[in-house]
Scaffold this active site. Structure first.
Site, PDB file in Angstrom:
ATOM      1  N   THR B  31       1.052  -1.096   0.037  1.00 14.80           N
ATOM      2  CA  THR B  31      -0.063   0.018   0.008  1.00 14.80           C
ATOM      3  C   THR B  31       0.891   1.114   0.097  1.00 14.80           C
ATOM      4  OG1 THR B  31      -1.469  -1.261   1.488  1.00 14.80           O
ATOM      5  CG2 THR B  31      -1.885   1.210   1.183  1.00 14.80           C
ATOM      6  N   GLU B  64       9.835  -6.830  -2.411  1.00 14.00           N
ATOM      7  CA  GLU B  64      10.432  -5.830  -3.190  1.00 14.00           C
ATOM      8  C   GLU B  64      11.694  -6.064  -3.637  1.00 14.00           C
ATOM      9  OE1 GLU B  64       8.491  -5.620  -0.435  1.00 14.00           O
ATOM     10  OE2 GLU B  64       6.705  -4.420  -0.808  1.00 14.00           O
ATOM     11  N   ARG B 114       5.278   7.122   0.614  1.00 16.45           N
ATOM     12  CA  ARG B 114       4.386   6.610   1.804  1.00 16.45           C
ATOM     13  C   ARG B 114       5.537   6.541   2.930  1.00 16.45           C
ATOM     14  NH1 ARG B 114       2.652   0.475   3.206  1.00 16.45           N
ATOM     15  NH2 ARG B 114       3.098   0.507   5.444  1.00 16.45           N
ATOM     16  N   ASN B1011      -4.254  -8.271   3.678  1.00 17.41           N
ATOM     17  CA  ASN B1011      -4.498  -6.792   4.164  1.00 17.41           C
ATOM     18  C   ASN B1011      -4.388  -5.844   3.066  1.00 17.41           C
ATOM     19  OD1 ASN B1011      -4.451  -5.097   6.578  1.00 17.41           O
ATOM     20  ND2 ASN B1011      -2.497  -4.502   5.975  1.00 17.41           N
TER      21      ASN B1011
END
Lengths: 345, 1205
Positions: B31, B64, B114, B1011
């Protein structure tokens, strides 16, 4: 050479032996098998109106459940699929079945309300089905619904389907009408090309271990033959629609009886599920043998010969005979074997 | 090719460019970047080609770090490759980013910027992640809006190819990544025109190939590394000009002009703000407003942040500038200034050295300021305050804006009522529940307005931190000009409340402008509703001369088959009242969008939505507002007065929606918060709650065991305790033989229940006279709320049964243990939480939990509250979340640390035996602590020890006093989902399993990344449709348990509570008791499966009955006695896997979208399950050949690992 051919719904069939809607037609291989064992036509497994509705509803419900609630998971499943909702799978099945076999394919549409039917019927015709069997499966539990209202639903559905398609339309009926003959007459007048007698009605059972109602479908027993036999005998030559018998047809004698009371086609399901599709070949051989033994030349010759209008004793189909039967004979013991084929019609 | 206007968010805009310009796309969910990868996967599964006519290969990686490695590899072998990420994910890419840049490899990493996890995790937006990449050598290009994100995505790709320098293209997480805005789409001609094919071919020619082999990635020594490193400098020197060249070309083709630094404001500005990101849009608006009223202010937007061109920067600044405020959206603790500030200070200094012709006439004063961390609002009022600070003689330097810093006094004050929103912009706010479709409807409305009128449209959506009963607030703007307002609506013309329950919780009308509209979905009609409004709301409606409308959308939804969805109904109301479109045109547009949206899901769905629209207007009524307010209804305080001060004043304030108002001093500096706080939130979500029938109940404990929210509690107690019980309090004789003479109660927490009804589904007892009823049945909550609240309070005061006397192997008894995990914000009916609750009941008073990032860390630790709680003695699980990838290692650290401290405490006890008493010391050191009773006794001894130590005046006694609690056995739990265990954290998990240390790893296996919204993990079963596996997962699920068993010394269990709860209990007890690593893989149903959550425990049973999921336990201790360590606890499958697959949308949707693929994959899934069952059957039956005892001893676990990197 004995002529087994018959005309059902305007379709020229090689024999009166038709495979009725059952899981046997779920796969193409099953349909091919039915052709191989001599089925003169196959009624495909039913396209259930409620099933399509429920699947669409569930798909929509579960694709959106939990979405747009939580910043990290705005959705939970990929959203932009093109879904083959509705009857696509069934329609594709018809197309493939038509390619796979030479015998007529009769599509079966099972439902109880007007919505959706017309469109499905039109698409079934476009997919190449030779006829449609409307299995109007109405289980009235509303005490306020009058018989007339319920009967009108049947007629409305039939009218809508007839308007939508050019192929023949048969109606598969339940045996529970106040006046089955009147109902048959009205369906006939509304344009039914055939009447299929009768539906095997849903009768739930109880699982005593878990105290839940079990939605089993009972396979037919030979005794079940009597009901369609009675009504086909009464209706024969009184309606234009061709008559098909289903329920309890397990052997050649059963076929002969049905033909004699006036059936154009005799449909088998339970016995094929129980004994395997090969049983149909046996029935055909036995039918041929019986006809040879009894010197019948053709199926047409015997069709309707024992119907109420043509039999020696028309009152045999009526109440007087019932009184005699009750007094004179013992009831047959019901075969209690249970089967749980979810879609056995 | 004509360009189209579309409404979309920046993630989609960026993904659409990146997808069309690349051949290899490596993805991993995080996210707020996940949807970029989801789009790419979706388009690839639909065989959408890129601009060269080929379908990009999209590959999901395990982390990642893996994605960056894969991109690196793809680039090195000549493909055009890209990836998307954010936050900690970006940090995992840094090692490869250094390599990619060092090798001058053109690529673009698209980052929805983020916040980095520091004292707390935050999923929201700031620049702390991208600022951590300043040293990688990547160029950094920033977009400030959705349109810019699309434009800059293209510019970045073109510039990377031109310059050979890889680009990090970033835009603000959520604020830009998730803002829906009307933008002009770049078409394929635009993309082709800007991408220089010669550069693409050059990139290919540099590729590693055996046809023209080279060596890359050498190791260099002190003699040459330095010089070789400097060889890239010329590429960086010309990079800015190349980027400007691409921007100029873009401007010629598309028409929108960008510069490396863009200036807006007065040409003779004296005060200038320098910043980048979405905040610059708010500043842009404000500057235009201030200049219009005569202020000499300006704004310099940084677009190309790296390489930072001092020359271009200074050329862009007005020569008249006297003061500069540099605003950073990041905090670099301990630095002399935040990064952009330092760059600007440096640029001014460098400019002076360079003596450029175009630079400020006099050396300006540069101030540093920080704003907007973690998507904190940044508004025109704050911008104005920054300019006012610049204008002030006593300006504040190194300031903060947007918060109240009463600790370091850094913050600027601002006027929250300052608003510059023009009248021409319609502003609307909608309060809805996640489940009611409000957000979806608003996204749809934006599309309708954007695509049917010349208006520009913007939508931004604020979600809850809870997964169940979540409130959403939609902020919509429509107007004739492009909308730059990158902040929430604060003055709305239209406010809609879609849920009646919000009236008692939120002050919605404080944002309504005078004469504005309030639309309420009301159970009460136009004549009654007024009397049911809270006093404050009545007053506001009167004072603001509002127009007030009501509709009973619940009724319309019910009548039209919409259930709880009131999206189209409330949408139709909005259009009818707001008149953004003429009446009939609006309705027709809604109808068209319904067909577009739902058409592919079937005619039925379309029809019910159309019907809902048709029914709406007849039910919409305007309410006449009386002249005076007479309501006595007040809004209650968020938390009860019984809550402790911190909980009430800080956590309660956050819960009430006023967290923005809390000053810096309210917070702990190190991110430490109390546990046991979820109980203060009384969310009253359930329309129906379970009610216990004492007569039918067989006291099996199953309802309490499965309750995902710990709202069903059992107590067994002496009848005397019933004195003073409320009249409706239920109690019956305990049935268990060992509890003869005691009373038994099952009590529901009425205000905490979410109404999932799983308890009813699993209840095995049926009412003999009315079989529809069970021993626990759902009944409407409102009528029960008051009486059951009183009963709940009384129940809580009943004493807990002595833990040492509870037979833990029987669920009936075990479930009376107090849960120390309660009322989480997990989804209603969550499949994970019952396992955690079980851990908390069994071991909670001595557990330390390492929790991987994921659902369990969010419902476990998202402020304001936590479900992890304490018992009456104040003991309970201590909980922490480190990261996603390192959780096993984090937990191993707990173990090593606890063991070391226990060892040291033991040594000290031995040393101090003389002072504390030999007998006590010996009994402490030799305690077995095998069961509850042992542990209870050890606690008593340690308490005695601590008392005695207080009297010993030795330094070692002080040490021991601090360590004494370590002498009581601690239970270490390492908890996370399958994304952690199977993918990103697998390396660590494997290492921990190999360590031989006594830790318990609990994998809450939902078979998907729950999630982040349902992306495929290696646990995702074959044939499941998931994001990143949109075409159905083609490969089988990884068998993590089997891999762990390979070690031989790892306890492994595979459980499914809904299939066999006794088995689950047994496995948890054995795992904890095993003195070595234990791994429990727990089937956890999930909302991402697309299932009926009420009957989800039955799905678990079906999973086992069909062989999709196995139940087994592998206990190494059994091999010591010559037994086979593996016990296969599930029977030969009695059902086909198909029956399981048919129950779940994740499988069914493939059958609906790709029937042939589904048929093939479903058959393979059946095959997988059969093969696996046979293998386990074989493993469980084989003879256990034991090595000799001496060999066995030599193989005792040792935890060492050696490696280099």
């Amino acid at each position: 050479m004995i002529d087994l051919s018959t005309n059902y719904l305007g379709l020229q069939l090689r024999t009166p032996l038709v495979a009725s809607a059952s899981p046997l037609s779920h796969e193409l291989s099953g349909i091919r098998r039915l052709e191989d064992v001599g089925a003169s036509a196959v009624v495909l497994y039913s396209l259930f109106e409620e099933q399509i509705r429920r699947e669409n509803h569930n798909l929509e419900y579960f694709l959106q459940a939990g979405t747009e609630s939580f910043a990290e998971a705005v959705t939970y499943l990929p959203q932009s699929h093109d879904f083959h909702t509705g009857p696509e799978e069934y329609l594709a099945h018809i197309v493939k079945a038509k390619e796979a076999v030479d015998i007529p394919i009769i599509a079966s549409l099972n439902g109880a309300t007007l919505g959706g039917w017309t469109d499905y019927a039109r698409r079934i015709e476009q997919a190449g089905a030779d006829a449609i069997e409307c299995n109007i499966y109405f289980l009235p539990t509303d005490m306020n619904a009058s018989s007339l209202e319920i009967e009108n639903i049947y007629l409305d559905i039939l009218r809508a389907v007839k308007l939508a398609v050019h192929i023949p339309v048969a109606v598969k009926l339940s045996p529970f009408f106040s006046n089955t003959a009147n109902m048959a007459k009205r369906l006939d007048a509304t344009g039914a090309d055939g009447l299929v007698l009768f539906n095997r009605f849903y009768q739930p059972d109880i699982d005593l271990d878990n105290l839940v109602i079990q939605p089993n479908v009972l396979l037919s027993t030979p005794q079940d033959l009597r009901l369609p036999l009675t009504w086909i005998g009464i209706l024969y030559a009184r309606v234009k629609a061709s008559l098909a018998a289903t329920s309890g047809i397990h052997q050649a004698e059963d076929v002969v009886k049905m033909l004699m009371v006036g059936a154009s086609a005799t449909m088998m399901c339970s016995v094929l599920l129980r004994e395997g599709p090969e049983h149909m070949r046996l029935v055909e051989r036995q039918l041929e043998q019986w006809m040879a033994d009894h010197e019948y030349e053709s199926v047409r010759q015997m069709q309707g010969s024992m119907s109420q209008l043509r039999s020696a004793d028309p009152s045999a189909f009526e109440r007087a005979q019932y009184m005699r039967a009750v007094k004179g004979t013992q009831y047959l013991r019901q075969d209690d074997r249970r089967w749980s084929y979810a879609r056995a019609d | 090719m004509k360009r189209k206007f579309k409404t979309m968010d920046a993630n989609e805009a960026v993904a659409s460019v990146a997808y069309r310009l690349n051949e290899v796309i490596a993805i991993y969910p995080i996210t707020p970047s996940s949807s970029m990868g989801e789009w790419a996967d979706q388009w690839a599964s639909e065989s959408l080609p890129n601009i060269w006519g080929t379908v990009p290969r999209v590959v999901e990686m395990q982390s990642e770090g893996g994605a960056a490695g894969a991109v690196h590899g793809a680039l090195q072998t000549g493909a055009l490759a890209t990836t998307f990420t954010a936050s900690q994910g970006l940090l995992l890419m840094i090692p490869n980013m250094n390599k990619i840049a060092g090798e001058l490899t053109p690529t673009v990493f698209h980052v929805s910027a983020r916040t980095l996890a520091t004292h707390a995790l935050s999923i929201f937006g700031d620049h702390s992640d991208v600022m951590s990449c300043r040293t990688t050598g990547f160029a950094m290009l920033c977009s400030n809006s959705v349109q810019e994100a699309m434009d800059m995505a293209l510019i970045a790709h073109a510039a990377a190819l031109e310059s050979r320098i890889p680009f990090l293209h970033f835009f603000d997480g959520f604020r830009t990544s998730h803002e829906v805005n009307k933008i002009e789409m770049l078409n394929e001609d635009d993309l082709r025109a800007l991408i220089n094919m010669d550069r693409v071919i050059e990139h290919r020619q540099r590729a590693l190939s055996p046809d023209h082999p080279v060596l890359r990635g050498t190791a260099q020594n002190p003699d040459v590394y330095f010089q070789a490193r400097e060889a890239v400098t010329p590429y960086y020197a010309v990079c800015p000009e190349k980027v400007q060249g691409v921007m100029d070309a873009f401007s010629r083709i598309v028409g929108r002009a960008y510069r490396l630094f863009d200036y807006v404001g007065a040409p003779d500005a004296e005060e200038v703000i320098v910043m980048m990101g979405s905040g610059a849009e708010a500043a842009h608006e404000t500057v235009e407003h201030l200049v219009a009223i005569g202020r000499k202010v300006g704004l310099l937007k940084v677009r190309l942040y790296r390489p930072f061109s001092v020359q271009h920067f200074l050329q862009t600044l007005p020569r008249t500038v006297r003061k500069i405020a540099v605003l950073d959206r990041t905090k670099e603790a301990g630095a002399a200034g935040d990064p952009l500030y330092l760059d600007v200070v440096n640029a001014i200094q460098e400019g002076a050295k360079l003596n450029l012709a175009e630079q400020p006439a006099s050396q300006p004063t540069v101030l540093g300021g920080r704003y907007g961390l973690s998507s904190k609002e940044f508004t025109p009022a704050m911008v104005k305050a920054v300019y006012d600070n610049l204008a002030s003689r006593s300006h504040k330097d190194h300031f903060t804006i947007g918060i109240q810093d009463d600790l370091s006094h850094s913050s600027l004050s601002y006027d929250p009522d300052f608003s510059i929103e023009p009248e021409s912009v319609i502003r609307a706010m909608f309060y809805g529940l996640g489940a009611d479709g409000t957000v979806g409807a608003n996204k749809n409305s934006i599309k309708i307005i954007g695509e049917n009128t010349d208006n520009y449209a913007q939508g931004y959506f604020v979600y809850d931190s809870k997964k169940s009963g979540a409130m959403t607030v939609s902020h919509l703007r429509f107007g004739p000009k492009p909308i730059r307002s990158s902040y929430l609506v604060s003055k709305a013309n239209f406010i809609a409340c879609h849920q009646w329950i919000f009236l008692e919780r939120y002050d919605m009308l404080s944002s309504l402008v005078e004469g504005g509209v309030f639309l309420l979905n009301s159970l009460f009609g136009q004549d009654e509703v007024w009397d049911h409004l809270p006093r404050l709301m009545q007053q506001q409606l009167i004072q603001k001369k509002a127009r007030f409308y009501v509709i009973d959308a619940y009724q319309v939804a019910r009548d039209t088959g919409m259930g709880s969805r009131m999206n189209t109904i409330m949408q139709a109301c909005f259009f009818a009242i707001s008149k953004v479109l003429p009446g009939e045109q609006a309705i027709e547009a809604i109808r068209k969008s319904i067909r577009d949206t739902y058409g592919k899901k079937g005619e039925e769905v379309v029809q019910k939505n159309l019907k809902a629209v048709d029914e709406t207007l007849a039910h919409l009524h305007e309410v006449a507002i009386p002249e005076t307010s007479d309501s006595t209804i007040e809004m209650p305080a968020p938390f009860s007065a019984e809550a402790p001060k911190f909980e009430r004043e800080v956590l309660g304030c956050i819960y009430g929606g006023h967290g923005d108002d809390l000053p810096v001093s309210a917070f702990p500096a190190d991110g430490t918060f109390p546990t046991g706080t979820a109980k203060w939130e009384k969310r009253n979500l359930a329309l129906e709650i379970p009610v216990w029938d004492t007569k039918t109940c067989i006291q099996c404990g199953k309802c309490a065991m499965v309750c995902p929210h710990s709202v069903i509690r059992i107590k067994v107690y002496d009848s005397r305790e019933l004195a003073g019980a409320p009249a409706t309090f239920k109690s019956t004789d305990a049935r268990d033989k060992e509890w003869q003479g005691l009373k038994y109660t099952i009590q529901v927490a009425p205000e905490d229940c979410t109404g999932c009804a799983i308890c009813v589904d699993v209840c095995p007892a049926k009412n003999k006279s009315e079989t529809r009823l069970k021993a626990i049945n759902m009944e409407p909550q409102p009528a029960l709320r008051a009486s059951e609240t009183a009963n709940w309070k009384f129940f809580l005061k009943l004493p807990e049964l002595d833990r040492t006397k509870i037979k833990l192997t029987s669920i009936r008894q075990q479930q009376v243990q107090e849960p120390l995990f309660e009322f989480s914000g997990a989804c209603s009916g969550c499949g994970e939480t019952p396992y955690l609750k079980l851990v908390s009941q069994l071991f909670g008073d001595r557990a330390i939990i390492a929790n991987a990032t994921g659902c369990s860390s969010i419902y476990g630790g998202n402020l304001p509250t936590t479900p992890w709680s304490k018992n009456a003695e104040g003991r309970g699980p201590a909980w922490a979340n480190s990261l996603f990838e390192d959780n096993a290692e984090f937990g191993l650290g707990f173990r090593v640390s606890v063991d070391k401290q226990t060892e040291f405490a033991g040594e000290l006890t031995k040393r101090l035996a003389g002072q504390i008493g030999e007998q006590l010391a010996t009994s402490i050191l030799t305690a077995s602590q095998k069961d509850e009773a042992d542990i209870f006794e050890q606690r008593a001894r340690v308490a005695q020890l601590k008392e005695r130590l207080k009297t010993v005046d030795l330094p070692e006694a002080k040490q021991l006093l601090a360590l004494a609690d370590m002498l009581v056995k601690k239970s270490i739990w390492i908890v996370g989902g399958d994304g952690w265990a199977y993918d990103i954290g697998y390396g660590g998990l494997d290492h921990v399993l190999a360590s031989g240390l006594n830790v318990n790893l609990l994998v809450l296996d939902t078979e998907v990344y729950s999630n982040t919204g349902g992306q495929a993990s290696k646990s995702t079963p074959r044939a499941a449709v998931a994001k990143f596996a949109a075409g159905g997962k083609a490969t089988a699920k990884k068998d993590l348990g089997l891999m762990a068993m390979n070690y031989g010394n790892v306890y492994v269990a595979s459980v499914a509570m809904g299939a066999k709860d006794e088995h689950t209990l047994k496995a948890f007890l054995e795992a904890e008791a095993y003195d070595g690593p234990s791994l429990i893989i727990a089937y956890s149903h999930c909302i991402a499966h697309g299932i009926n959550m009420t009957t989800a425990m039955s799905d678990q049973k079906l999973a086992v009955d069909s062989g999709h999921w196995l139940l087994y336990r592998y206990n190494p201790e059994r091999s010591l006695t010559g037994e086979n360590p593996l016990t296969l606890d599930s029977r030969t499958p009695t059902k086909k896997v198909k029956e399981f697959l048919q129950q779940q949308t994740r499988f069914q949707m493939l059958a609906k979208s790709e029937p042939e693929d589904a048929k093939r994959l479903w058959a393979l899934a059946q095959h997988d399950s059969e093969i696996r069952y046979r293998m386990y059957e074989y493993l469980a039956q084989r003879n256990n050949e034991q090595p000799s005892k001496t060999e066995a001893k030599a193989e005792e676990p040792q935890g060492h690992a050696v490696g280099t990197r």
